[in-house]
Enzyme design. Structure first.
Site, PDB file in Angstrom:
ATOM      1  N   ARG A   1     -12.511 -14.618  -1.838  1.00 20.05           N
ATOM      2  CA  ARG A   1     -11.625 -15.297  -0.876  1.00 20.05           C
ATOM      3  C   ARG A   1     -12.380 -16.188   0.102  1.00 20.05           C
ATOM      4  O   ARG A   1     -11.777 -17.069   0.710  1.00 20.05           O
ATOM      5  CB  ARG A   1     -10.766 -14.278  -0.135  1.00 20.05           C
ATOM      6  CG  ARG A   1      -9.639 -13.787  -1.026  1.00 20.05           C
ATOM      7  CD  ARG A   1      -8.664 -12.887  -0.300  1.00 20.05           C
ATOM      8  NE  ARG A   1      -7.580 -12.571  -1.220  1.00 20.05           N
ATOM      9  CZ  ARG A   1      -6.809 -11.490  -1.116  1.00 20.05           C
ATOM     10  NH1 ARG A   1      -7.008 -10.627  -0.146  1.00 20.05           N
ATOM     11  NH2 ARG A   1      -5.851 -11.294  -1.988  1.00 20.05           N
TER      12      ARG A   1
ATOM     13  N   GLN B   1      -9.332   2.026  -0.177  1.00 21.83           N
ATOM     14  CA  GLN B   1      -9.136   2.400  -1.580  1.00 21.83           C
ATOM     15  C   GLN B   1     -10.139   3.465  -1.999  1.00 21.83           C
ATOM     16  O   GLN B   1      -9.790   4.432  -2.681  1.00 21.83           O
ATOM     17  CB  GLN B   1      -9.246   1.160  -2.472  1.00 21.83           C
ATOM     18  CG  GLN B   1      -8.098   0.190  -2.240  1.00 21.83           C
ATOM     19  CD  GLN B   1      -8.180  -1.040  -3.113  1.00 21.83           C
ATOM     20  OE1 GLN B   1      -9.168  -1.260  -3.816  1.00 21.83           O
ATOM     21  NE2 GLN B   1      -7.149  -1.864  -3.066  1.00 21.83           N
TER      22      GLN B   1
ATOM     23  N   GLY C   1      -5.783  -3.873  -7.845  1.00 16.97           N
ATOM     24  CA  GLY C   1      -6.975  -3.084  -7.550  1.00 16.97           C
ATOM     25  C   GLY C   1      -6.609  -1.721  -6.972  1.00 16.97           C
ATOM     26  O   GLY C   1      -7.245  -0.714  -7.278  1.00 16.97           O
TER      27      GLY C   1
ATOM     28  N   ARG D   1     -13.481  -6.994 -11.023  1.00 17.62           N
ATOM     29  CA  ARG D   1     -13.687  -6.360  -9.717  1.00 17.62           C
ATOM     30  C   ARG D   1     -14.478  -5.052  -9.831  1.00 17.62           C
ATOM     31  O   ARG D   1     -14.388  -4.340 -10.824  1.00 17.62           O
ATOM     32  CB  ARG D   1     -12.318  -6.140  -9.047  1.00 17.62           C
ATOM     33  CG  ARG D   1     -11.628  -7.485  -8.823  1.00 17.62           C
ATOM     34  CD  ARG D   1     -10.338  -7.367  -8.087  1.00 17.62           C
ATOM     35  NE  ARG D   1     -10.505  -6.850  -6.750  1.00 17.62           N
ATOM     36  CZ  ARG D   1      -9.487  -6.515  -5.966  1.00 17.62           C
ATOM     37  NH1 ARG D   1      -8.240  -6.638  -6.413  1.00 17.62           N
ATOM     38  NH2 ARG D   1      -9.700  -6.056  -4.761  1.00 17.62           N
TER      39      ARG D   1
ATOM     40  N   ASP E   1      -6.717  -8.091   4.477  1.00 17.11           N
ATOM     41  CA  ASP E   1      -5.938  -8.883   3.521  1.00 17.11           C
ATOM     42  C   ASP E   1      -5.367 -10.160   4.131  1.00 17.11           C
ATOM     43  O   ASP E   1      -4.769 -10.975   3.428  1.00 17.11           O
ATOM     44  CB  ASP E   1      -4.782  -8.036   2.972  1.00 17.11           C
ATOM     45  CG  ASP E   1      -5.284  -6.935   2.060  1.00 17.11           C
ATOM     46  OD1 ASP E   1      -6.408  -7.062   1.542  1.00 17.11           O
ATOM     47  OD2 ASP E   1      -4.557  -5.938   1.878  1.00 17.11           O
TER      48      ASP E   1
ATOM     49  N   ARG F   1      -2.511 -14.360  -2.256  1.00 16.29           N
ATOM     50  CA  ARG F   1      -2.597 -14.634  -0.819  1.00 16.29           C
ATOM     51  C   ARG F   1      -3.171 -16.023  -0.532  1.00 16.29           C
ATOM     52  O   ARG F   1      -2.845 -16.641   0.479  1.00 16.29           O
ATOM     53  CB  ARG F   1      -3.402 -13.535  -0.118  1.00 16.29           C
ATOM     54  CG  ARG F   1      -2.782 -12.147  -0.320  1.00 16.29           C
ATOM     55  CD  ARG F   1      -3.210 -11.156   0.731  1.00 16.29           C
ATOM     56  NE  ARG F   1      -2.903  -9.792   0.313  1.00 16.29           N
ATOM     57  CZ  ARG F   1      -1.710  -9.214   0.419  1.00 16.29           C
ATOM     58  NH1 ARG F   1      -0.681  -9.869   0.915  1.00 16.29           N
ATOM     59  NH2 ARG F   1      -1.533  -7.969   0.009  1.00 16.29           N
TER      60      ARG F   1
ATOM     61  N   SER G   1       0.840  -1.212   0.000  1.00 16.17           N
ATOM     62  CA  SER G   1       0.000   0.000   0.000  1.00 16.17           C
ATOM     63  C   SER G   1       0.869   1.253   0.000  1.00 16.17           C
ATOM     64  O   SER G   1       0.603   2.217  -0.723  1.00 16.17           O
ATOM     65  CB  SER G   1      -0.891   0.018   1.241  1.00 16.17           C
ATOM     66  OG  SER G   1      -1.826  -1.009   1.165  1.00 16.17           O
TER      67      SER G   1
ATOM     68  N   LYS H   1     -12.229  -9.465  -3.518  1.00 12.64           N
ATOM     69  CA  LYS H   1     -10.774  -9.247  -3.573  1.00 12.64           C
ATOM     70  C   LYS H   1     -10.235  -9.889  -4.861  1.00 12.64           C
ATOM     71  O   LYS H   1     -10.990 -10.136  -5.781  1.00 12.64           O
ATOM     72  CB  LYS H   1     -10.118  -9.833  -2.319  1.00 12.64           C
ATOM     73  CG  LYS H   1     -10.523  -9.102  -1.040  1.00 12.64           C
ATOM     74  CD  LYS H   1      -9.987  -7.677  -1.030  1.00 12.64           C
ATOM     75  CE  LYS H   1     -10.425  -6.898   0.191  1.00 12.64           C
ATOM     76  NZ  LYS H   1     -10.171  -5.477   0.088  1.00 12.64           N
TER      77      LYS H   1
ATOM     78  N   SER I   1     -13.546   0.915   3.162  1.00 11.56           N
ATOM     79  CA  SER I   1     -12.554   0.675   2.110  1.00 11.56           C
ATOM     80  C   SER I   1     -11.552   1.812   2.037  1.00 11.56           C
ATOM     81  O   SER I   1     -11.908   2.958   1.750  1.00 11.56           O
ATOM     82  CB  SER I   1     -13.251   0.520   0.748  1.00 11.56           C
ATOM     83  OG  SER I   1     -12.293   0.655  -0.274  1.00 11.56           O
TER      84      SER I   1
END
Ligand code: S3P
Length: 777
Positions: A691, A514, A439, A467, A660, A732, A367, A687, A512
């Site tokens: 997930r 983001q 993303g 996404r 995450d 991941r 990030s 994600k 979020s």
């Protein structure tokens, strides 16, 4: 010719590979039909001879015949066993053939096709190996009459220094690319059959429009050959060339190696691909004039810009050959599709047991690495970054800013130097910005680009293209941006430039970072104040780093606000190790008895440490040592020892703080005593993969008891087996199941691991070094 060993079965293949024939016991084995009954190869040089040899070796035709003007070549081909028979009469040669492969020089194609046409059977498929497609297609249209719908233009990108049928090599096309350029008139069934034979020869088949092929080849093959010929000729013309060449060293030799290629062949290609070659030559002339200008003006920034961009583009190209994920670039355009049929993608095979010990420095925070490039590019002055993550996601962001004219040196060993252009200094990129799997790149850039003067399009790989992007587009539209998203609000994202933005207040509908960051970055370009309120704390690196660049961000509880039109001032940044990458080792060391691991210099920003809190609630033995501040972000050395874990109800307020890390936490839960229950985590479904479902499928493959909810999962810990995991290209997921092997009773095979490089390059080596029994296949 007879089978080996001879048998009484009715047998279609006379030349199947030996392994196939050896299995051919009467009644026990049914011989597969060959792909084609009779193949005619017209023009028996290296390309045609190798096609025949590969067809033979792989049992792809019952018989193979050659057509050539040269009786000697035909005799040689038959003597070498490459073909069964031959004819100098091309119409005769193609009689009864269901596939005709023409591999004569492109300039002769028209004549050759006219000569063979009278012998063609009604259903014969014709394909070729010419390196220019436009002219070959025109020749086919003029010469083949009603057969033209079964003409599939093709170009194998393979060759050797040697020529002639004597150099034929049955493996020439293995692991090489073949480009097919069918037109609207081409029967798709014929294309599929030609694709099938190349694939059976071990080639990777791509498909694209003929014009695009000719343009791409002009730029990447024909132009470099022309330049090599030209440079050597230009130097040789000046007086005594032997004198100059005496001083020419490796650079000259490397650059001009291809000027040793066959002049006649290249003469042909330059003439046949004239239009595209001239176009690429003009493009090059512009580039060389810019270079000249930079040298003549002593323009150091411009020179560095050209060369750092070239460096990174070449690294991109080399990595592409090595096939990692971000670099498996995908091309999409209105008239062009490029299908990468390659499945070269590493598999992790992890055998059970082992423990994790020692000191493991995981790579830089993803990030923060993204944000360092973004803010460094928009700052006034030169920003130096240490500890930058050289993973594909962060590199996608870096490349995007290079594409918008920012000069960025590095990364070299985590060091990056960014020559900021100021808030208004970005330039329109020449093509859509490709964000790979990332993303964060796409969402944050949407905010940052909403207020630019130019139009821009953002694209991504298959996972990113699924996404949701409306979550950032919506608030930015409220600010005045003009943004469109693709089908169902997914990429590509298209942003119309030149729209004045005004500040808004936005209550985030989901937790979020983001979305919060996209709105704040848009706010840098908006008139007045932009503020966001989040429903739960999320990572605050954008706010902190803006502060580090001297931009005033006002924070009041859940609300962050800034006023547009300010200035970012370049600074020095130190990116700590990524706690999200450390998480795999925190879990691995916790579950593997006898482990003790130190993870130095990890970022422990309180908006990121949910994983530590959750693991500690489960009973993990985790200690933070040497806590300190690194450029506005708290860091520590984390020491973790194995400990018995117990199942817990994960507190919902920790979900955004560990968003995450859940794939790794699920593995901890599978090793804990009792049930672990996660709710309120529906964000996990959007994600890099879904997930919740993908982890549940993986847990099921290992026999771990669990129950899936729309917004979470219940996992019951206990012993589990080995098995095969589909990571769905999610980095991941792959790394989490690698850690599960520490407690599995059998080996775990994890497919589709290329994307581990998006966040954790070198994971396999580092994990193996720490004690995981991991092999990359
Ligand atoms: C990130 C925010 C999170 C996280 C992602 C990185 C960021 O995404 O999952 O890996 O750098 O801002 P969301 O904002 O979608 O939760």
């Amino acid at each position: 010719m007879r089978c080996e060993p001879a048998c009484d079965m009715p047998c279609q293949i006379r030349f199947a590979p030996r392994e196939v024939l050896l299995q051919c016991e009467p009644g026990a084995f049914v011989m597969p039909e060959p792909l084609f009954n009779r193949i005619a190869v017209i023009g028996l040089g290296l390309i045609g001879g190798s096609f025949a040899a590969a067809a033979r070796k792989n049992g792809l035709a019952a018989s193979i015949v050659a057509g050539s003007r040269s009786a000697r070549t035909l005799e040689q081909g038959i003597a070498l066993g490459v073909v069964d028979e031959g004819s100098q009469d091309l119409a005769e040669a193609v009689k009864g053939a269901d596939l005709v492969f023409v591999s004569t020089p492109v300039s002769a194609m028209g004549k050759v096709l006219s000569a063979l046409k009278p012998g063609l059977s009604r259903t014969a498929i014709i394909t070729d190996g010419g390196s220019v497609k436009g002219n070959v297609i025109t020749a086919a249209r003029e010469s083949l009459g009603e057969h033209v719908s079964r003409f599939v233009p093709g170009h194998p990108i393979a060759g050797k220094e040697k020529s002639g049928v004597g150099a034929a090599d049955a493996d020439l096309y293995r692991d090489h690319r073949v480009i097919l350029t069918p037109t609207e008139a081409t029967d798709p069934a014929a294309t599929a059959r030609v694709r099938a034979i190349w694939t059976a020869m071990g080639a990777e088949v791509l498909q694209m429009a003929p014009d695009y092929h000719d343009q791409v080849l002009a730029e990447t093959s024909h132009l470099p050959h022309l330049l090599a010929f030209s440079l050597v000729d230009t130097l040789a013309r000046q007086g005594d060339s032997t004198e100059i060449f005496r001083y020419a060293a490796g650079g000259f030799r490397d650059f001009t190696r291809i000027a040793s290629s066959d002049p006649l062949m290249w003469h042909d290609i330059f003439r046949e691909n004239k239009a595209a070659l001239l176009q690429s030559l003009d493009l090059f002339s512009d580039g060389i004039s810019r270079f000249r200008q930079a040298v003549s003006d002593d323009d150091s920034d411009a020179l560095m810009g050209i060369m750092t961009r070239a460096n990174s583009a070449r690294a991109h190209f080399m990595a592409m050959n090595g096939r990692t994920s971000y670099t498996r670039a995908h091309h999409s355009g209105d008239d062009t599709t490029m299908t990468d049929s390659s499945n070269a993608n590493p598999t992790f095979v992890v055998t059970p047991g082992g423990r994790l010990t020692g000191r493991v420095r995981v790579p830089g925070d993803k990030s923060m690495s993204h944000r360092s490039i973004m803010l460094g590019s928009l700052a006034e002055g030169v920003t130096r970054v240490e500890g930058f993550l050289e993973g594909e996601d962060a590199l996608a962001t870096l490349q995007a800013f290079r594409d918008m004219g920012v000069v960025i040196e590095g990364p070299h060993n985590g060091q990056v130097t960014i020559h900021g252009v100021g808030l208004l200094g970005l330039k329109a990129p020449g093509k859509p910005l490709y964000m790979g799997n990332s993303g964060t790149s796409m969402r944050l850039l949407t905010g940052l680009l909403a207020g630019q003067a130019f139009d821009v399009e953002l694209t991504g790989d298959a996972s990113l293209s699924k996404r949701p992007m409306e979550r950032v587009a919506r608030p930015l539209r409220d600010m005045g941006a003009q943004i469109t998203t693709g089908n169902e609000g997914r990429p590509p994202v298209r942003i119309r430039g030149g729209q004045p933005l005004k500040g808004i207040h936005y209550d985030l509908p989901m937790a979020s970072a983001q979305v919060k960051s996209a709105v704040l970055l848009g706010g840098l370009y908006a008139e007045g104040e932009t503020s966001v309120t989040e429903p739960a704390p999320t990572r605050d690196h954008t706010e902190r780093m803006l502060g580090g660049f001297g931009y005033d961000v006002r924070r009041d509880g859940a609300t962050s606000a800034l006023t547009g039109g300010g200035t970012l001032t370049a600074c020095k940044l130190e990116v700590p190790a990524d706690i999200s990458s450390a998480a795999f080792f925190l879990v691995g060391a916790s579950i593997a008895e006898g482990s003790e691991l130190t993870l130095p210099h990890v970022g422990i920003n309180p908006t990121r440490t949910g994983v530590i809190d959750i693991l500690k609630l489960m009973g993990a033995d985790i200690r933070l040592e040497n806590q300190r501040d690194a450029g506005g972000e708290p860091v520590a050395d984390i020491v973790v020892k194995s400990a018995p874990l117990k199942g817990i109800d994960i507190p919902e307020e920790l979900v955004p703080l560990a968003i995450d890390e859940f794939p790794a936490i699920f593995i901890a839960a599978a090793c804990a005593e009792g049930d672990t229950i996660l709710r309120g985590a529906e964000e996990l479904r959007v994600k890099e993969s879904d997930r919740i479902q993908v982890m549940a499928d993986g847990l099921a493959a290992l026999g771990v008891d669990h129950e899936v909810f729309e917004d979470g999962i219940r996992i019951s810990g206990g012993p589990f087996a080995g098995g095969e995991i589909q990571s769905h290209g999610d980095h991941r997921i792959a790394m989490s199941f690698a850690m599960a092997s520490l407690r599995a009773s059998g080996p775990i095979t994890i497919n589709d691991c290329a994307n581990v490089a998006t966040s954790f390059p070198g994971f396999a080596q580092l994990a193996a070094h720490a004690g995981l029994n991991l092999e990359v296949k």
